[in-house]
Design a protein around this motif. Sequence first.
Motif, PDB file in Angstrom:
ATOM      1  N   GLU A  15       2.796 101.229 112.243  1.00 40.37           N
ATOM      2  CA  GLU A  15       2.574  99.803 112.051  1.00 40.37           C
ATOM      3  C   GLU A  15       1.437  99.650 111.052  1.00 40.37           C
ATOM      4  N   ALA A  16       1.364  98.489 110.406  1.00 36.29           N
ATOM      5  CA  ALA A  16       0.407  98.295 109.316  1.00 36.29           C
ATOM      6  C   ALA A  16      -1.047  98.521 109.721  1.00 36.29           C
ATOM      7  N   ASP A  17      -1.423  98.055 110.934  1.00 32.30           N
ATOM      8  CA  ASP A  17      -2.834  98.178 111.293  1.00 32.30           C
ATOM      9  C   ASP A  17      -3.271  99.631 111.407  1.00 32.30           C
ATOM     10  N   GLU A  18      -2.348 100.492 111.902  1.00 34.24           N
ATOM     11  CA  GLU A  18      -2.698 101.927 111.981  1.00 34.24           C
ATOM     12  C   GLU A  18      -2.916 102.476 110.572  1.00 34.24           C
ATOM     13  N   CYS A  19      -2.017 102.085 109.667  1.00 33.20           N
ATOM     14  CA  CYS A  19      -2.090 102.559 108.284  1.00 33.20           C
ATOM     15  C   CYS A  19      -3.426 102.177 107.638  1.00 33.20           C
ATOM     16  N   ILE A  20      -3.874 100.933 107.865  1.00 36.37           N
ATOM     17  CA  ILE A  20      -5.078 100.456 107.174  1.00 36.37           C
ATOM     18  C   ILE A  20      -6.330 101.148 107.697  1.00 36.37           C
ATOM     19  N   THR A  21      -6.386 101.341 109.032  1.00 32.52           N
ATOM     20  CA  THR A  21      -7.545 102.029 109.586  1.00 32.52           C
ATOM     21  C   THR A  21      -7.646 103.434 109.011  1.00 32.52           C
ATOM     22  N   CYS A  22      -6.523 104.138 108.999  1.00 35.32           N
ATOM     23  CA  CYS A  22      -6.608 105.524 108.510  1.00 35.32           C
ATOM     24  C   CYS A  22      -6.898 105.531 107.008  1.00 35.32           C
ATOM     25  N   LEU A  23      -6.375 104.558 106.287  1.00 34.46           N
ATOM     26  CA  LEU A  23      -6.588 104.519 104.836  1.00 34.46           C
ATOM     27  C   LEU A  23      -8.062 104.311 104.480  1.00 34.46           C
ATOM     28  N   SER A  24      -8.726 103.373 105.187  1.00 33.45           N
ATOM     29  CA  SER A  24     -10.111 103.096 104.797  1.00 33.45           C
ATOM     30  C   SER A  24     -11.011 104.307 105.072  1.00 33.45           C
ATOM     31  N   THR A  25     -10.731 105.038 106.148  1.00 30.89           N
ATOM     32  CA  THR A  25     -11.505 106.252 106.441  1.00 30.89           C
ATOM     33  C   THR A  25     -11.279 107.289 105.340  1.00 30.89           C
ATOM     34  N   ARG A  26     -10.025 107.448 104.969  1.00 30.43           N
ATOM     35  CA  ARG A  26      -9.692 108.465 103.966  1.00 30.43           C
ATOM     36  C   ARG A  26     -10.334 108.135 102.621  1.00 30.43           C
ATOM     37  N   ILE A  27     -10.333 106.849 102.278  1.00 30.64           N
ATOM     38  CA  ILE A  27     -10.898 106.448 100.987  1.00 30.64           C
ATOM     39  C   ILE A  27     -12.404 106.758 100.951  1.00 30.64           C
ATOM     40  N   ASN A  44       1.405  99.617 102.842  1.00 26.55           N
ATOM     41  CA  ASN A  44       2.693  99.034 103.231  1.00 26.55           C
ATOM     42  C   ASN A  44       2.514  98.210 104.508  1.00 26.55           C
ATOM     43  N   LEU A  45       2.738  96.901 104.410  1.00 31.24           N
ATOM     44  CA  LEU A  45       2.587  96.026 105.577  1.00 31.24           C
ATOM     45  C   LEU A  45       3.941  95.618 106.170  1.00 31.24           C
ATOM     46  N   THR A  46       5.007  96.197 105.651  1.00 31.70           N
ATOM     47  CA  THR A  46       6.347  95.872 106.166  1.00 31.70           C
ATOM     48  C   THR A  46       6.410  96.258 107.647  1.00 31.70           C
ATOM     49  N   PRO A  47       6.944  95.356 108.521  1.00 29.64           N
ATOM     50  CA  PRO A  47       7.047  95.739 109.932  1.00 29.64           C
ATOM     51  C   PRO A  47       7.778  97.078 110.094  1.00 29.64           C
ATOM     52  N   ALA A  48       7.249  97.915 111.010  1.00 29.42           N
ATOM     53  CA  ALA A  48       7.745  99.290 111.147  1.00 29.42           C
ATOM     54  C   ALA A  48       9.255  99.365 111.356  1.00 29.42           C
ATOM     55  N   LYS A  49       9.820  98.383 112.057  1.00 28.04           N
ATOM     56  CA  LYS A  49      11.256  98.489 112.376  1.00 28.04           C
ATOM     57  C   LYS A  49      12.147  98.442 111.123  1.00 28.04           C
ATOM     58  N   TYR A  50      11.621  97.936 110.003  1.00 27.74           N
ATOM     59  CA  TYR A  50      12.438  97.874 108.783  1.00 27.74           C
ATOM     60  C   TYR A  50      12.155  99.027 107.813  1.00 27.74           C
ATOM     61  N   ARG A  51      11.022  99.702 108.050  1.00 34.15           N
ATOM     62  CA  ARG A  51      10.572 100.674 107.040  1.00 34.15           C
ATOM     63  C   ARG A  51      11.590 101.751 106.708  1.00 34.15           C
ATOM     64  N   GLY A  52      12.257 102.260 107.762  1.00 34.02           N
ATOM     65  CA  GLY A  52      13.211 103.358 107.559  1.00 34.02           C
ATOM     66  C   GLY A  52      14.378 102.950 106.675  1.00 34.02           C
ATOM     67  N   SER A  53      14.611 101.640 106.559  1.00 33.81           N
ATOM     68  CA  SER A  53      15.750 101.172 105.756  1.00 33.81           C
ATOM     69  C   SER A  53      15.362 100.883 104.313  1.00 33.81           C
ATOM     70  N   TYR A  54      14.092 101.053 103.982  1.00 37.36           N
ATOM     71  CA  TYR A  54      13.671 100.873 102.580  1.00 37.36           C
ATOM     72  C   TYR A  54      13.260 102.238 102.049  1.00 37.36           C
ATOM     73  N   ARG A  55      14.238 103.120 102.078  1.00 39.77           N
ATOM     74  CA  ARG A  55      13.953 104.508 101.706  1.00 39.77           C
ATOM     75  C   ARG A  55      14.470 104.742 100.291  1.00 39.77           C
ATOM     76  N   LEU A  56      13.560 104.673  99.328  1.00 35.84           N
ATOM     77  CA  LEU A  56      13.953 104.842  97.926  1.00 35.84           C
ATOM     78  C   LEU A  56      14.233 106.307  97.639  1.00 35.84           C
ATOM     79  N   TYR A  57      13.504 107.180  98.362  1.00 35.70           N
ATOM     80  CA  TYR A  57      13.617 108.623  98.161  1.00 35.70           C
ATOM     81  C   TYR A  57      13.404 109.284  99.506  1.00 35.70           C
ATOM     82  N   ASP A  58      13.754 110.566  99.605  1.00 37.74           N
ATOM     83  CA  ASP A  58      13.613 111.275 100.881  1.00 37.74           C
ATOM     84  C   ASP A  58      12.127 111.520 101.180  1.00 37.74           C
ATOM     85  N   ASN A  59      11.796 111.625 102.466  1.00 34.27           N
ATOM     86  CA  ASN A  59      10.420 111.916 102.922  1.00 34.27           C
ATOM     87  C   ASN A  59       9.392 110.858 102.548  1.00 34.27           C
TER      88      ASN A  59
END
Length: 368
Positions: A326-338, A304-319
């Motif tokens: 922010e996106a860069d944090e997400c990508i760093t953690c994702l590549s390590t996990r993969i 998800n690269l959507t700017p963090a300030k909007y993310r909470g408003s695109y809540r299709l489901y709870d949790n």
Amino acid sequence: MISINDILNKEELSREDIIRLLSIVDSDEHKQLIKKAYSIKEKTVGKKVNLRGLIEFSNRCQKNCLYCGIRSGNDKVIRYSLTDEEILKVTEFALTNQFTGIVLQSGEQSHPDFIKRITGLISKIKQTTYPDFRITLSLGEQTFDTYKEWFDAGAQRYLLRIETSNEELYKKIHPSNEMHLYKTRLRCLQDIQKTGYQTGTGVMIGLPFQTTDDLADDLIFIKQRSIDMVGMGPYLEHADTPLFKYRGLLLPLIERFNLSLRMIAVLRLLMPMINIASTTALQSIHPFGRELGLKAGANVIMPNLTPAKYRGSYRLYDNKPCIDEEADECITCLSTRIKIFGEEISYNDYGDSIHFINRERYRIDKSK
Ligand code: SAM
Ligand code: SF4
């Protein structure tokens, strides 16, 4: 009863076989299925993960699906739309991070100004990236002319989930009016394919009233329609939706999760060459949900690269996970996990669906 091993060694799976695989309760049998699907994935699409940057650019929606947190009837939602400049900034980020494409997703809108805006936006993205940069759209039901206009502007892929292939169930999870017709959903999916897009669909897994037979039929639907890419994940309830009142009918979360993994695995057996996304909804249930989706046969992740300030408003489901990052944090953690899960991100690779490439080749050969 026929053993799982015997089913897994068959060339063709029958509807009964699919139902049997989806109904597995024994953990050894579950592991056997996942292992088989992964071995097929290794031989076909490989142990590499293709990334697409997801931009949830607007939560404005004209529809009122009974399961979705951003449905028009939910007046608790703060509505937003990113400007073209904000979207281009995210696209630039994707390009810098060696993504070869993005997914533009929003609530459904079909006003002429919206259609024109998207056409212009596609052109701008192409100008600021490069002509082959892949643009996937997930903008709901539109007319054939609109799909064609966006395709001609340069979008190459379109995602439209059928949600469920059972028309009766479809009616139960949507308002009963002209805006929410199963036959329109089907028509749109056909139009998308006819236009020439790499066509994606998918379903929600573990909906109230849904049976294992329904899910088997969903997989058969996907195969019969020769779909190129699939994104399917667990249905997750949202407290401010009408479907929430049926939460007592749902499978426990962990069972919904394991069933979703089996859906991915069986689909990989049925369609070895397609792209299958490991969805965010999986990660909402399990901290390593998306990685386990890869181990079950999926090969695409959409950070998800959507700017963090909007993310909470695109809540299709709870949790929904990662809404504060922010996106860069997400990508760093994702590549390590993969990497921990023995897979590698395939950078600078379009990751087109091999199924689509073969389908196109066949179409061109036939027309000669
Ligand atoms: N508006 C477009 C559409 O409906 O095709 C695209 C955006 S819509 C939010 C994308 C997908 O979110 C839907 O196709 C649906 O499967 C999924 N979704 C919505 N509510 C959900 C829920 N409560 N649990 C799981 N998935 C959900
Ligand atoms: Fe709108 Fe899509 Fe949610 Fe339906 S699923 S309410 S069309 S955003």
